[in-house]
Design an enzyme around this catalytic site. Structure first.
Site, mmCIF file in Angstrom:
data_model
loop_
_atom_site.group_PDB
_atom_site.id
_atom_site.type_symbol
_atom_site.label_atom_id
_atom_site.label_comp_id
_atom_site.label_asym_id
_atom_site.label_seq_id
_atom_site.Cartn_x
_atom_site.Cartn_y
_atom_site.Cartn_z
ATOM 1 N N HIS A 148 -49.678 50.690 61.795
ATOM 2 C CA HIS A 148 -48.617 51.131 61.119
ATOM 3 C C HIS A 148 -47.457 50.381 61.006
ATOM 4 C CE1 HIS A 148 -47.629 52.134 65.159
ATOM 5 N NE2 HIS A 148 -46.377 52.544 64.799
ATOM 6 N N ASP A 149 -47.156 49.714 62.012
ATOM 7 C CA ASP A 149 -46.281 48.833 62.212
ATOM 8 C C ASP A 149 -46.170 47.196 61.863
ATOM 9 O OD1 ASP A 149 -43.907 50.466 62.803
ATOM 10 O OD2 ASP A 149 -44.410 50.368 64.988
ATOM 11 N N LYS B 164 -43.538 45.060 60.817
ATOM 12 C CA LYS B 164 -42.895 44.578 61.893
ATOM 13 C C LYS B 164 -42.818 43.048 62.289
ATOM 14 C CE LYS B 164 -41.222 48.560 64.714
ATOM 15 N NZ LYS B 164 -41.329 49.223 65.804
ATOM 16 N N HIS C 68 -39.225 47.530 58.028
ATOM 17 C CA HIS C 68 -40.516 47.259 58.368
ATOM 18 C C HIS C 68 -41.613 48.334 57.534
ATOM 19 C CE1 HIS C 68 -40.370 50.454 61.335
ATOM 20 N NE2 HIS C 68 -41.669 50.660 61.081
ATOM 21 N N HIS D 230 -45.188 56.393 57.956
ATOM 22 C CA HIS D 230 -44.758 57.077 59.287
ATOM 23 C C HIS D 230 -43.518 57.471 59.620
ATOM 24 C CE1 HIS D 230 -44.530 52.699 60.312
ATOM 25 N NE2 HIS D 230 -43.869 53.333 61.389
#
Ligand SMILES: [Fe+2]
Ligand SMILES: [Fe+2]
Ligand SMILES: [Fe+2]
Length: 430
Positions: A277-278, A281, A306, A330
């Site tokens: 999900h990240d 980043k 991100h 998210h």
């Protein structure tokens, strides 16, 4: 612009069983994000892969070794995601390779991906100089040569017009930094226009594929899990405060999905989406990721990018068609006040909704440089306010509350397990 409208369907369409993907697609797409970090060296990984593949083929490596050279070149600087060595690497002769940690980190993390294990050793040695290590395998030495060629090339001028200068510098290091036979193979391209023209082409995908047929792996969800756990670590290990974030989000989301009635296969897919999900980043400046205090408005805007990056990266991987929505949405809220797409309830599936709750829950309970992690009561009361304001799903929040003991237990034990791993990992840096 609702460019993903047709792809979103109300009843979430999960992947089932196994699916086909090539090692090349995984490496090629992952390398795109590695290049986000160093904005001065656009397409560095794709260009190094192109140069290294051409040299390896000309030098006469067999097909399987050329393939590994290409894949390792595509990922060679992946360890840079967790260090700040970017600036030093633009100098042609960096000096002592043993002081570089990004090669060790990349190699260490890749060891855990069974289908990429052979690349680990190559990546570890990709800054070794021939004169110091004349007996090592060709693959890392070829990548080192290709990497240094790309560093020498000025991005503002066509490569073809720089060929004489580049070839002179490289020749002068034959037998020192570089293996003479590799230099010889490279010099064969000096007067071949296509080599320099292809090097400047924006997309190397088709060009690289002409050299070799890549293995197609029939990856099942377990293999994908292994690979995405590796990505999760790459994301999390950039900052000690978030060292367990992805793993905790992934497992909290998977547990929530179990109690939402998802079957076992679907729960695993939720877990995979949690690890990813990240992923966006990785494209955010390490300064912001590691900032020891609250972010300014501008830094916050930078950080918010991100989620779009996550969407962007996962869209290029066809296999993640369904997972990408759970992962990329998210930070979307049911009332449309989230970001980056400002989707509303009718566009957010159960999978997306539970991922948002898992993410907020995990973030609030984590220590940050400027605040301690919140106690469970306070965390739940904040989530309740979110639900009352129509931002998150009340039913999923109820499921979280009903199973809070199990979720907390899983979260804590994973935290301890991953922190031990993180400490181990930090030793690699020394
Ligand atoms: Fe490197
Ligand atoms: Fe590099
Ligand atoms: Fe996030």
């Amino acid at each position: 612009m609702d460019f993903f409208r047709t792809n979103i369907i109300e009843s979430f369409n999960f992947l089932s069983g196994s699916f086909l993907i090539s090692s090349f697609d995984l490496a090629y797409n992952l390398s795109k994000i590695v290049d986000f970090v160093n904005k001065n060296l656009t397409q560095h990984h794709h260009r190094v892969a192109y140069i290294a593949t051409a040299i390896a083929a000309e030098y006469g490596l067999n097909l399987s070794r050329i393939k590994n050279t290409t894949l390792a070149a595509l990922l060679h600087d992946i360890g840079l995601m967790v260090t700040s060595e970017v600036k030093n690497l633009s100098t042609f002769d960096i000096g002592d390779d043993s002081k570089l940690s990004h090669s060790k980190i990349g190699s260490y993390l890749l060891k855990e991906v069974s289908f990429f294990q052979e690349l680990s050793d190559i990546i570890e040695k990709h800054h070794f100089k021939y004169k110091d290590y004349p007996d090592i395998k060709d693959e890392p030495l070829i990548i080192f040569l290709a990497d240094r060629i790309d560093i020498l090339l000025d991005r503002n001028k066509a490569s073809y017009y720089q060929k004489d200068k580049i070839c002179d510098i490289i020749s002068s290091e034959s037998g020192k930094m570089f293996k003479p036979e590799h230099v010889e193979a490279f010099l064969k391209f000096k007067d071949k226009e296509y080599f320099w023209l292809e090097l400047d082409m924006p997309d190397k995908d088709k060009i690289l594929r002409k050299y070799i047929q890549y293995d197609i792996y029939d990856l099942n969800i377990e293999n994908i899990m292994e690979f995405t756990k590796f990505i999760g670590q790459l994301i999390d290990f950039r900052c000690s405060f978030t060292a367990t974030h992805s793993v905790r989000v992934a497992n909290t989301a998977a547990t929530l999905s179990k109690y939402c009635g998802f079957d076992e296969q679907k729960q695993k897919e939720v877990e995979v989406a949690g690890y990813l999900h990240d992923i966006g980043k990785l494209g955010i400046d390490p300064y912001i990721i590691n900032k020891n205090g609250p972010l300014t408005i501008d830094e916050m805007a930078e950080m918010r990018k991100h989620t779009y990056y996550t969407y962007y990266i996962l869209t290029s991987l066809e296999i993640f068609d369904d997972l990408k929505y759970m992962a990329a949405f998210h930070h979307e809220y049911l009332d449309g006040t989230g970001y980056p797409f400002h989707l509303k309830a009718n566009r957010l599936t159960t999978g997306c909704r539970l991922m948002t709750i898992a993410d907020i829950f995990t973030a609030l309970t984590e220590d940050r440089p400027y605040r301690k992690g919140m106690k469970i009561d306070k965390t739940l009361s904040i989530l309740e306010t979110f639900a009352k304001n129509g931002k998150i799903d009340c039913n999923i929040l109820d499921i979280l509350k009903e199973n809070i003991d199990e979720i907390q237990y899983i979260s804590k034990s994973l935290h301890n397990e991953v922190i031990a791993k993180y400490n181990n990992f930090k030793n690699v840096l020394i």
